[in-house]
Every structure is written in structure tokens, then in C-alpha cells.
Design an enzyme around this catalytic site. Sequence first.
Site, mmCIF file in Angstrom:
data_model
loop_
_atom_site.group_PDB
_atom_site.id
_atom_site.type_symbol
_atom_site.label_atom_id
_atom_site.label_comp_id
_atom_site.label_asym_id
_atom_site.label_seq_id
_atom_site.Cartn_x
_atom_site.Cartn_y
_atom_site.Cartn_z
ATOM 1 N N ASP A 72 105.980 -33.802 1.487
ATOM 2 C CA ASP A 72 105.426 -35.157 1.518
ATOM 3 C C ASP A 72 106.241 -36.024 2.468
ATOM 4 O OD1 ASP A 72 104.249 -37.586 0.966
ATOM 5 O OD2 ASP A 72 104.962 -37.701 -1.109
ATOM 6 N N ASP A 120 100.243 -42.272 -4.851
ATOM 7 C CA ASP A 120 101.651 -42.689 -4.830
ATOM 8 C C ASP A 120 101.895 -43.924 -5.683
ATOM 9 O OD1 ASP A 120 103.127 -40.928 -3.011
ATOM 10 O OD2 ASP A 120 101.652 -41.598 -1.532
HETATM 11 C C1 DX5 Z 1 105.927 -42.269 0.516
HETATM 12 C C2 DX5 Z 1 104.889 -41.466 -0.213
HETATM 13 C C3 DX5 Z 1 104.144 -40.556 0.665
HETATM 14 C C4 DX5 Z 1 103.464 -41.223 1.827
HETATM 15 C C5 DX5 Z 1 103.070 -40.190 2.828
HETATM 16 O O1 DX5 Z 1 106.721 -42.931 -0.352
HETATM 17 O O2 DX5 Z 1 105.455 -40.690 -1.245
HETATM 18 O O3 DX5 Z 1 103.203 -39.817 -0.100
HETATM 19 O O4 DX5 Z 1 102.350 -41.977 1.448
HETATM 20 O O5 DX5 Z 1 102.580 -40.837 3.935
HETATM 21 P P1 DX5 Z 1 102.750 -40.253 5.403
HETATM 22 O O6 DX5 Z 1 101.977 -38.980 5.447
HETATM 23 O O7 DX5 Z 1 102.144 -41.340 6.235
HETATM 24 O O8 DX5 Z 1 104.204 -40.062 5.653
HETATM 25 ZN ZN ZN Z 2 103.984 -39.266 -2.154
#
Ligand code: DX5
Ligand code: ZN
Length: 226
Positions: free
Chosen positions: A183, A43
Site C-alpha cells: 500500500d 482508509d
Molecule cells: C495512505 C493510505 C493508502 C493510500 C494509497 O495512508 O493507507 O491506502 O490511499 O494511495 P496511493 O496509491 O495514492 O499511494
Molecule cells: Zn491504505
Amino acid sequence: MGWDTWIGEKGAVAPSLYAADFTRLGEQIDALLAAGCRIFHFDVGDGHFIPPVTIGPVVLRSIAPMIHAAGGVIDCHLMVTDPAHHFPEFASSGADSVTFHVEATDDPRGVGAAARAVGLAVGVAFNPVTVVVDAVAFAEEAGAELALCMSIVPGYSGQPFLPESCVRIAELAALVEVPIQVDGGVGEENIAAVRAAGARVFVAGNAVFADPDPVAAYRRIAAAGV
Ligand code: DX5
Ligand code: ZN
């Protein structure tokens, strides 16, 4: 190589490294590779498109060799305002794919072409407020091989899954042929529903790395959904 070959028939869980323990990043990646994980979600936030600055090419360069040596790929989710500006550096730092946002540019064709020109697979992401059919039109223009339906407002790991996301995924699945990634807030408890809605790549940050045993968590999530 591209999304079709990376995912396989059953789909894949892609741990989001944003949620990893950065004092033990290499160790955690190694353990996930040993458990069979082959897609890592990386990310990238610029502090502008989303509030936080996250991780970037310096970290990418340090982890790409070990992931590639094991046959894995790094899927970079670019939550940035000017995605094309970053493509050459991400490509030379070891990225395999870049997924950029519908909300970040009005030039899907040009940005998609710029990614392919430096050897990157192309994904297109869209936020919970974006109309699905608009995202589909954008993804088609970009020539995307993957459509990413955000199930949280992008920015931070550990937010709850937005329940309307399953309907949005199903709507998307009826309109596109390319694989669908989801996501945000995905874990053992909802992965089956998300899969039933039509997603094939399941990003999981908190659900993997907040567990005292990330490998066991990864295995449980994969067993529940892929
Ligand atoms: C948020 C990111 C995600 C995040 C997902 O901005 O794009 O990829 O890291 O994390 P979880 O699974 O904890 O929601
Ligand atoms: Zn992400």
C-alpha cells in the site's frame, strides 16, 4: 470467506477509495465493479495515529450494499490508535476485513480475536520504519490472514513509492504463508516489481483515481501486474 478466496491465484488490484472523487463515489465504484474489480480498500484515519481524519462508518454504510450486491468486499485499513474500539461499528456498517497496525497496539492476540468475534477477516499492517521480523511475530500472534507492507508513511495518497519496500516485501514473503498486500505509491510502472518481490494485493489510490479515466487506469495497472 476470507483473503484466500478473495484474491485468487493471480492477485488483485484494490483501488483506495480515499483517492476517489467523493462527489461521484457511487458512480466510480460502479464503473470499477463493471470492470471486474472486487476488492475495495477503505482508509480510515483518526487524526491521531495518522495526522488526517479520513473516512469512516457513515461512508462505509452508504457504499457497502452496492459492493456486496456485486460480490465485492471492503477491506478497511485502520490507521487508528485504538482499532478494537471500532470493530463492532465497522462490522455492522459492512466491512469484510480490518487491517490494523503493529504500531497501534501491544495486544495482537486480543485485537485479532476481537475482530474475528464480530465476523471480520484480520490483516496486520506495518510501517516503513518497523522491523519486518517484528511485524511477522505480531501478525502470527494476531492470527492474521494478510500482511500489509506499507510502501509509504501512512497518511496521504499520492506519495512516491519508497524504493526499499521491494526488499522488505521479499523479506516478508520469505517468512509468512499469508498473502501480502502492498500500500502506497503503487501503479502501472512498479506493480510488476512489487509482484516479483512477493506481494499479491496491490492497493492503488492516486494511480487509479488521479487518472481522468479511473477504469482505464485500473485495467492498465491490473494488466501490468495480475
Ligand atoms: C495512505 C493510505 C493508502 C493510500 C494509497 O495512508 O493507507 O491506502 O490511499 O494511495 P496511493 O496509491 O495514492 O499511494
Ligand atoms: Zn491504505
